[in-house]
Design a protein around this motif. Structure first.
Motif, PDB file in Angstrom:
ATOM      1  N   TYR A  79       0.828  -1.215   0.000  1.00  0.00           N
ATOM      2  CA  TYR A  79       0.000   0.000   0.000  1.00  0.00           C
ATOM      3  C   TYR A  79       0.860   1.261   0.000  1.00  0.00           C
ATOM      4  CZ  TYR A  79      -2.740   3.865   1.858  1.00  0.00           C
ATOM      5  OH  TYR A  79      -3.315   5.101   2.040  1.00  0.00           O
ATOM      6  N   PHE A 183       1.135  10.356  -2.435  1.00  0.00           N
ATOM      7  CA  PHE A 183      -0.211  10.698  -1.963  1.00  0.00           C
ATOM      8  C   PHE A 183      -0.273  12.157  -1.517  1.00  0.00           C
ATOM      9  CE2 PHE A 183      -1.579   6.104  -0.665  1.00  0.00           C
ATOM     10  CZ  PHE A 183      -1.529   5.742  -2.011  1.00  0.00           C
ATOM     11  N   PHE A 187      -1.421  12.318  -5.794  1.00  0.00           N
ATOM     12  CA  PHE A 187      -1.591  11.059  -6.519  1.00  0.00           C
ATOM     13  C   PHE A 187      -2.530  10.140  -5.726  1.00  0.00           C
ATOM     14  CE2 PHE A 187       2.299  12.881  -7.962  1.00  0.00           C
ATOM     15  CZ  PHE A 187       2.622  12.364  -9.198  1.00  0.00           C
ATOM     16  N   SER A 188      -3.720  10.576  -5.469  1.00  0.00           N
ATOM     17  CA  SER A 188      -4.587   9.891  -4.512  1.00  0.00           C
ATOM     18  C   SER A 188      -5.061   8.527  -4.996  1.00  0.00           C
ATOM     19  CB  SER A 188      -5.799  10.771  -4.186  1.00  0.00           C
ATOM     20  OG  SER A 188      -6.498  11.116  -5.373  1.00  0.00           O
ATOM     21  N   ASP A 189      -5.143   8.317  -6.299  1.00  0.00           N
ATOM     22  CA  ASP A 189      -5.679   7.058  -6.824  1.00  0.00           C
ATOM     23  C   ASP A 189      -4.591   6.089  -7.268  1.00  0.00           C
ATOM     24  OD1 ASP A 189      -8.302   7.965  -6.483  1.00  0.00           O
ATOM     25  OD2 ASP A 189      -8.296   8.960  -8.436  1.00  0.00           O
ATOM     26  N   LEU A 190      -3.337   6.411  -7.068  1.00  0.00           N
ATOM     27  CA  LEU A 190      -2.240   5.585  -7.549  1.00  0.00           C
ATOM     28  C   LEU A 190      -1.982   4.423  -6.589  1.00  0.00           C
ATOM     29  CD1 LEU A 190      -0.044   5.353  -9.741  1.00  0.00           C
ATOM     30  CD2 LEU A 190       1.443   6.733  -8.268  1.00  0.00           C
ATOM     31  N   ASP A 191      -1.654   3.258  -7.148  1.00  0.00           N
ATOM     32  CA  ASP A 191      -1.258   2.134  -6.308  1.00  0.00           C
ATOM     33  C   ASP A 191       0.028   1.523  -6.858  1.00  0.00           C
ATOM     34  OD1 ASP A 191      -1.965   0.477  -8.468  1.00  0.00           O
ATOM     35  OD2 ASP A 191      -3.902  -0.022  -7.616  1.00  0.00           O
ATOM     36  N   ALA A 194      -0.109  -0.102 -10.460  1.00  0.00           N
ATOM     37  CA  ALA A 194      -0.177   0.838 -11.582  1.00  0.00           C
ATOM     38  C   ALA A 194       1.177   1.491 -11.836  1.00  0.00           C
ATOM     39  CB  ALA A 194      -1.239   1.895 -11.306  1.00  0.00           C
TER      40      ALA A 194
END
Length: 259
Positions: A79, A183, A187-191, A194
């Motif tokens: 995470y 974050f 970049f709130s939606d990055l994991d 990806a």
């Protein structure tokens, strides 16, 4: 390696589990594969090995390199961080093959820039540190078989990247202005999956461009992202070693890549 598939003669990847990185016209070019490993849109030239949280991608790739060879992609499902390493099989001496370090750094910066908000500043600090809005949040590394002479062709190389997606719980934003996380920078939606897949795709494109056009464009791309410019100072990358060469007022300084 499947029978009938011979090394291409391209300088970076001689073979890759039945495929290799080559020019777009090459009939061996793999089509994007449907991912069953959690990595989106990963070209079939890569053979992913997923590690659990707390895994060490570089160590795993080093362990697998002699057996599995080029294209092996070790990555960590996590995470708070993205971490991955790719095995290469160069067909050039180690000294000049070290330019793969810069291809990996360019790929990380390009992947982050492509996935983030357009206003985010993405740079590199020598050697291979990722900066986002001037805060450190990642790096790249390179490893070769121990004891390989600089003028010998190594059996393999491993390039690795890591990037901080989030700070530990309880971290106060802005507490350490020299360090940041993706974050925190929007970049709130990055994991991790990806970013790993994007890095792999940009790495493949960069290696292919190096093979097709030589080291000049690779070096220029890296230098264009390099932070901490000094007025009046000229900067270059030695294509024979990957070293950073600085010139100012008739004086020359050389900064080597990490061993």
């Amino acid at each position: 390696m499947p029978s009938g598939h011979q090394p291409s003669g391209d300088p970076l990847w001689s073979r890759c589990r039945g495929a290799h990185i080559c020019r777009p016209s090459c009939p061996c070019e793999g089509e994007p594969a449907i991912s069953t490993t959690g990595l989106p849109d990963l070209p079939s030239v890569f053979a992913p090995v997923a590690l659990r949280e707390g895994g060490d991608a570089l160590a795993r790739a080093l362990a697998l390199a002699p057996e599995r060879g080029a294209g092996t992609l070790a990555w960590v499902r996590a995470y708070a961080r993205a971490e991955a390493a790719v095995v290469l099989e160069p067909e050039m001496p180690l000294a000049s093959a070290r330019l793969a370090f810069h291809a990996a750094a360019n790929a990380l910066a390009d992947a982050v820039a492509a996935l983030g908000p357009p206003e985010v500043a993405v740079q590199l600090r020598w050697p291979g540190v990722l900066l986002v809005n001037a805060g450190e949040c990642g790096r790249v590394r390179l490893a070769a078989p121990p004891g390989t002479p600089e003028d010998a062709v190594p059996d393999w190389l491993v390039v690795a990247m890591e990037a901080r997606l989030a700070f530990p719980e309880g971290h106060e934003p802005g507490r350490d202005p020299g360090r940041t996380s993706l974050f925190e920078e929007g970049f709130s939606d990055l994991d991790s999956a990806a970013l790993t897949a994007a890095w792999a795709r940009h790495l493949m494109a960069g290696l292919d461009d190096w093979q097709a056009r030589g080291p000049k464009r690779l070096a220029e791309h890296c230098l264009a992202r390099l932070a901490d410019a000094v007025p009046g100072q000229r900067r270059g990358i030695d294509p024979g070693t990957g070293d950073l060469v600085l010139e100012r007022d008739g004086l020359r300084e050389r900064q080597a890549l990490p061993a």
